[in-house]
Design a protein around this motif. Structure first.
Motif, PDB file in Angstrom:
ATOM      1  N   PRO A  25     -10.999   4.183  -2.215  1.00 48.12           N
ATOM      2  CA  PRO A  25     -11.159   5.525  -2.806  1.00 48.12           C
ATOM      3  C   PRO A  25      -9.986   5.960  -3.687  1.00 48.12           C
ATOM      4  CG  PRO A  25     -11.350   5.564  -0.386  1.00 48.12           C
ATOM      5  CD  PRO A  25     -10.724   4.269  -0.770  1.00 48.12           C
ATOM      6  N   ALA A  26      -8.951   5.134  -3.811  1.00 48.62           N
ATOM      7  CA  ALA A  26      -7.758   5.537  -4.560  1.00 48.62           C
ATOM      8  C   ALA A  26      -8.096   5.844  -6.014  1.00 48.62           C
ATOM      9  CB  ALA A  26      -6.696   4.444  -4.488  1.00 48.62           C
ATOM     10  N   VAL A  27      -7.454   6.881  -6.547  1.00 48.52           N
ATOM     11  CA  VAL A  27      -7.649   7.302  -7.937  1.00 48.52           C
ATOM     12  C   VAL A  27      -6.284   7.376  -8.605  1.00 48.52           C
ATOM     13  CG1 VAL A  27      -8.454   9.137  -9.460  1.00 48.52           C
ATOM     14  CG2 VAL A  27      -9.716   8.621  -7.353  1.00 48.52           C
ATOM     15  N   SER A  28      -6.126   6.638  -9.690  1.00 43.21           N
ATOM     16  CA  SER A  28      -4.859   6.681 -10.420  1.00 43.21           C
ATOM     17  C   SER A  28      -4.943   7.699 -11.548  1.00 43.21           C
ATOM     18  CB  SER A  28      -4.521   5.303 -10.988  1.00 43.21           C
ATOM     19  OG  SER A  28      -5.411   4.975 -12.041  1.00 43.21           O
TER      20      SER A  28
ATOM     21  N   VAL B  10       1.977   7.260  -1.248  1.00 40.54           N
ATOM     22  CA  VAL B  10       0.753   7.075  -2.036  1.00 40.54           C
ATOM     23  C   VAL B  10      -0.238   8.214  -1.874  1.00 40.54           C
ATOM     24  CG1 VAL B  10       0.901   4.557  -2.047  1.00 40.54           C
ATOM     25  CG2 VAL B  10      -0.325   5.711  -0.197  1.00 40.54           C
ATOM     26  N   ALA B  11       0.053   9.178  -1.023  1.00 42.89           N
ATOM     27  CA  ALA B  11      -0.919  10.227  -0.727  1.00 42.89           C
ATOM     28  C   ALA B  11      -0.267  11.596  -0.694  1.00 42.89           C
ATOM     29  CB  ALA B  11      -1.615   9.944   0.602  1.00 42.89           C
ATOM     30  N   THR B  12      -1.095  12.625  -0.756  1.00 45.36           N
ATOM     31  CA  THR B  12      -0.599  13.996  -0.759  1.00 45.36           C
ATOM     32  C   THR B  12      -0.188  14.462   0.633  1.00 45.36           C
ATOM     33  OG1 THR B  12      -2.892  14.745  -0.592  1.00 45.36           O
ATOM     34  CG2 THR B  12      -1.918  14.663  -2.799  1.00 45.36           C
TER      35      THR B  12
ATOM     36  N   ASN C 191       3.563  11.036 -14.116  1.00 43.86           N
ATOM     37  CA  ASN C 191       3.040  10.982 -12.745  1.00 43.86           C
ATOM     38  C   ASN C 191       3.235   9.622 -12.088  1.00 43.86           C
ATOM     39  OD1 ASN C 191       0.907   9.360 -13.852  1.00 43.86           O
ATOM     40  ND2 ASN C 191      -0.234  11.235 -14.368  1.00 43.86           N
ATOM     41  N   ARG C 192       4.246   8.885 -12.514  1.00 41.47           N
ATOM     42  CA  ARG C 192       4.482   7.553 -11.958  1.00 41.47           C
ATOM     43  C   ARG C 192       4.667   7.589 -10.440  1.00 41.47           C
ATOM     44  NH1 ARG C 192       9.051   4.500 -10.693  1.00 41.47           N
ATOM     45  NH2 ARG C 192       8.741   2.231 -10.849  1.00 41.47           N
ATOM     46  N   GLY C 193       5.322   8.609  -9.922  1.00 43.25           N
ATOM     47  CA  GLY C 193       5.590   8.667  -8.492  1.00 43.25           C
ATOM     48  C   GLY C 193       4.551   9.414  -7.693  1.00 43.25           C
ATOM     49  N   HIS C 194       3.434   9.773  -8.303  1.00 45.30           N
ATOM     50  CA  HIS C 194       2.483  10.659  -7.659  1.00 45.30           C
ATOM     51  C   HIS C 194       1.409   9.915  -6.868  1.00 45.30           C
ATOM     52  CE1 HIS C 194       4.637  13.495 -10.116  1.00 45.30           C
ATOM     53  NE2 HIS C 194       3.977  14.488  -9.559  1.00 45.30           N
ATOM     54  N   ALA C 195       0.552  10.709  -6.219  1.00 52.46           N
ATOM     55  CA  ALA C 195      -0.381  10.192  -5.220  1.00 52.46           C
ATOM     56  C   ALA C 195      -1.629   9.578  -5.850  1.00 52.46           C
ATOM     57  CB  ALA C 195      -0.779  11.315  -4.268  1.00 52.46           C
ATOM     58  N   VAL C 196      -2.204   8.625  -5.113  1.00 50.04           N
ATOM     59  CA  VAL C 196      -3.492   8.032  -5.492  1.00 50.04           C
ATOM     60  C   VAL C 196      -4.543   8.256  -4.407  1.00 50.04           C
ATOM     61  CG1 VAL C 196      -2.454   6.285  -6.983  1.00 50.04           C
ATOM     62  CG2 VAL C 196      -2.827   5.755  -4.558  1.00 50.04           C
ATOM     63  N   LEU C 197      -4.139   8.822  -3.268  1.00 49.86           N
ATOM     64  CA  LEU C 197      -5.056   9.132  -2.172  1.00 49.86           C
ATOM     65  C   LEU C 197      -4.899  10.603  -1.792  1.00 49.86           C
ATOM     66  CD1 LEU C 197      -4.470   6.004   0.122  1.00 49.86           C
ATOM     67  CD2 LEU C 197      -6.582   6.527  -1.124  1.00 49.86           C
ATOM     68  N   GLY C 198      -5.985  11.230  -1.393  1.00 48.75           N
ATOM     69  CA  GLY C 198      -5.921  12.612  -0.934  1.00 48.75           C
ATOM     70  C   GLY C 198      -5.619  13.619  -2.021  1.00 48.75           C
ATOM     71  N   THR C 199      -5.923  13.285  -3.260  1.00 46.73           N
ATOM     72  CA  THR C 199      -5.587  14.161  -4.375  1.00 46.73           C
ATOM     73  C   THR C 199      -6.717  15.154  -4.650  1.00 46.73           C
ATOM     74  OG1 THR C 199      -6.480  12.587  -5.967  1.00 46.73           O
ATOM     75  CG2 THR C 199      -4.151  12.387  -5.422  1.00 46.73           C
TER      76      THR C 199
ATOM     77  N   ASN D 246       0.702   5.962 -12.514  1.00 48.03           N
ATOM     78  CA  ASN D 246       0.835   5.562 -11.109  1.00 48.03           C
ATOM     79  C   ASN D 246      -0.195   4.527 -10.675  1.00 48.03           C
ATOM     80  OD1 ASN D 246      -1.428   7.173 -11.056  1.00 48.03           O
ATOM     81  ND2 ASN D 246      -0.775   8.443  -9.339  1.00 48.03           N
ATOM     82  N   GLU D 247      -0.885   3.918 -11.607  1.00 51.45           N
ATOM     83  CA  GLU D 247      -1.925   2.940 -11.258  1.00 51.45           C
ATOM     84  C   GLU D 247      -1.359   1.748 -10.486  1.00 51.45           C
ATOM     85  OE1 GLU D 247      -5.569   0.417 -13.380  1.00 51.45           O
ATOM     86  OE2 GLU D 247      -4.155   1.573 -14.593  1.00 51.45           O
ATOM     87  N   PHE D 248      -0.116   1.378 -10.783  1.00 49.31           N
ATOM     88  CA  PHE D 248       0.504   0.229 -10.108  1.00 49.31           C
ATOM     89  C   PHE D 248       0.597   0.416  -8.608  1.00 49.31           C
ATOM     90  CE2 PHE D 248       3.979   3.155 -10.377  1.00 49.31           C
ATOM     91  CZ  PHE D 248       4.843   2.836  -9.329  1.00 49.31           C
ATOM     92  N   LYS D 249       0.585   1.673  -8.149  1.00 51.46           N
ATOM     93  CA  LYS D 249       0.753   1.932  -6.718  1.00 51.46           C
ATOM     94  C   LYS D 249      -0.396   1.349  -5.895  1.00 51.46           C
ATOM     95  CE  LYS D 249       3.707   5.985  -6.300  1.00 51.46           C
ATOM     96  NZ  LYS D 249       3.876   7.222  -5.521  1.00 51.46           N
ATOM     97  N   ILE D 250      -1.566   1.255  -6.469  1.00 54.61           N
ATOM     98  CA  ILE D 250      -2.710   0.755  -5.713  1.00 54.61           C
ATOM     99  C   ILE D 250      -2.504  -0.706  -5.331  1.00 54.61           C
ATOM    100  CG2 ILE D 250      -5.203   0.370  -5.770  1.00 54.61           C
ATOM    101  CD1 ILE D 250      -5.386   2.749  -7.738  1.00 54.61           C
ATOM    102  N   GLU D 251      -2.125  -1.533  -6.302  1.00 53.18           N
ATOM    103  CA  GLU D 251      -1.859  -2.942  -6.004  1.00 53.18           C
ATOM    104  C   GLU D 251      -0.606  -3.086  -5.132  1.00 53.18           C
ATOM    105  OE1 GLU D 251      -2.058  -6.981  -5.706  1.00 53.18           O
ATOM    106  OE2 GLU D 251      -3.596  -5.551  -6.341  1.00 53.18           O
ATOM    107  N   LEU D 252       0.403  -2.276  -5.405  1.00 46.00           N
ATOM    108  CA  LEU D 252       1.626  -2.339  -4.601  1.00 46.00           C
ATOM    109  C   LEU D 252       1.334  -1.985  -3.148  1.00 46.00           C
ATOM    110  CD1 LEU D 252       4.688  -2.801  -4.551  1.00 46.00           C
ATOM    111  CD2 LEU D 252       4.971  -0.377  -5.141  1.00 46.00           C
TER     112      LEU D 252
END
Length: 331
Positions: free
Chosen positions: A299-302, A265-267, A145-153, A306-312
């Protein structure tokens, strides 16, 4: 391969009537995504109704100073149009970064908004995917899930929406206009994309046979001071890990108007309203940009990879706004 029938139509009414009459039919425009999905059996329509002859490829001025993009306008034509480049540079930049030149010459703006997710589980008919086969589960939740969403999931889907253009349009409050069996509709762009709550298989509020005829860009002076920043694994054609569409005006060192949306970063294309509230009237400084990014991403959830996406995403928001402020100061 399952047999597929094909027909061409020359007017909107015939196109809508033909598709509406057959629940296993669908519109065919540029086909840059649709044909791929047909080949790998993810979508299996019985009939393709070619709409490329419809008079929906124009780019027109609106009486209020906005701009209307025909649903069948090609991405390359919209990106190069002088009015788009001057008044809505974020749209032009998103289009140019959204696909290779070959694809931009074929793909339509309406088709770009309607494209399906790029999740590998969605495209593998042997894998569980609630979006493709409701009730089977989401393979990405505990999978790759490296490329997946962290918002709106949700617990049903974490796939990101792939469109770059849609992110720019959400930042600008564009309006999608449609024609369908029940007549015309005007849909605010943020309502055009659905979150994957209980029905992840539904990505848009359109009914069967409803056709996107145009997209209206509002008269928006701040849009002339806008840009699109896209971070990806490679600079050549690739989907976003994080993208930021931003428009901002600064008066006496403070942010007078701000519009911000996130991609990758989102759905769905993600309007960053929490960040906008923080930035409205704030000093145009890196500290303000970082504080706004942190509030938006709280509110982001890794899901592991895909946790790196939040800092990125935090860093990309700061970069986009910093570069916009510097550009305006130099103007």
């Amino acid at each position: 391969m399952r047999p597929v029938s094909y027909s061409r139509v020359a007017d909107v009414g015939t196109a809508i009537g033909t598709v509406t009459a057959d629940p296993e039919s669908t519109f065919l425009a540029g086909g840059t995504t649709q044909i791929d999905l047909l080949r790998i059996y993810v979508e299996q329509p019985a009939r393709l109704v070619d709409i490329n002859d419809l008079p929906l490829n124009g780019i027109e001025e609106l009486p209020d100073g906005g701009l209307r993009l025909g649903g069948l306008a090609r991405m390359s034509d919209v990106a190069a149009h002088p009015a788009v480049r001057e008044r809505y540079p974020v749209v032009s930049e998103a289009l140019l970064l959204g696909a290779s030149p070959q694809l931009r010459n074929m793909a339509t703006v309406a088709g770009n908004l309607m494209q399906r997710v790029r999740c590998s589980y969605f495209r593998d008919t042997e894998a569980p995917c609630n979006k493709r086969a409701p009730g089977t589960g989401c393979g990405a939740l505990d999978g790759v899930n490296r490329g997946h969403a962290v918002l709106g999931t949700s617990d049903r889907c974490i796939a990101t929406h792939p469109s770059d253009l849609a992110v720019a349009l959400v930042a600008l409050d564009a309006v999608v206009r449609t024609e369908g069996p029940a007549g015309p509709r005007s849909i605010p762009i943020d309502d055009f994309f659905l979150l994957p709550d209980r029905t992840p298989e539904r990505e848009h509020p359109l009914t069967h046979g409803e056709l996107v005829t145009s997209i209206d860009l509002p008269a928006l002076p701040v849009a002339a001071r806008s840009r699109y920043v896209k971070i990806r694994d490679r600079e050549s054609y690739e989907f976003a890990l994080v993208a930021v569409a931003a428009a901002m005006s600064v008066v006496a060192g403070r942010i007078a108007e701000i519009r911000l949306a996130l991609g990758g970063v989102a759905t769905k294309p993600w309007r960053a309203r929490a960040a906008e509230q923080v930035l409205d009237g704030a000093p145009a400084t890196a500290d303000s940009y970082l504080r706004a990014a942190e509030v938006e991403l709280e509110p982001a959830v890794s899901h592991g990879m895909n946790e790196f996406k939040i800092e990125l995403a935090r860093r990309t928001i700061v970069r986009a706004l910093t570069e916009l402020a510097e550009r305006e100061a130099a103007a």
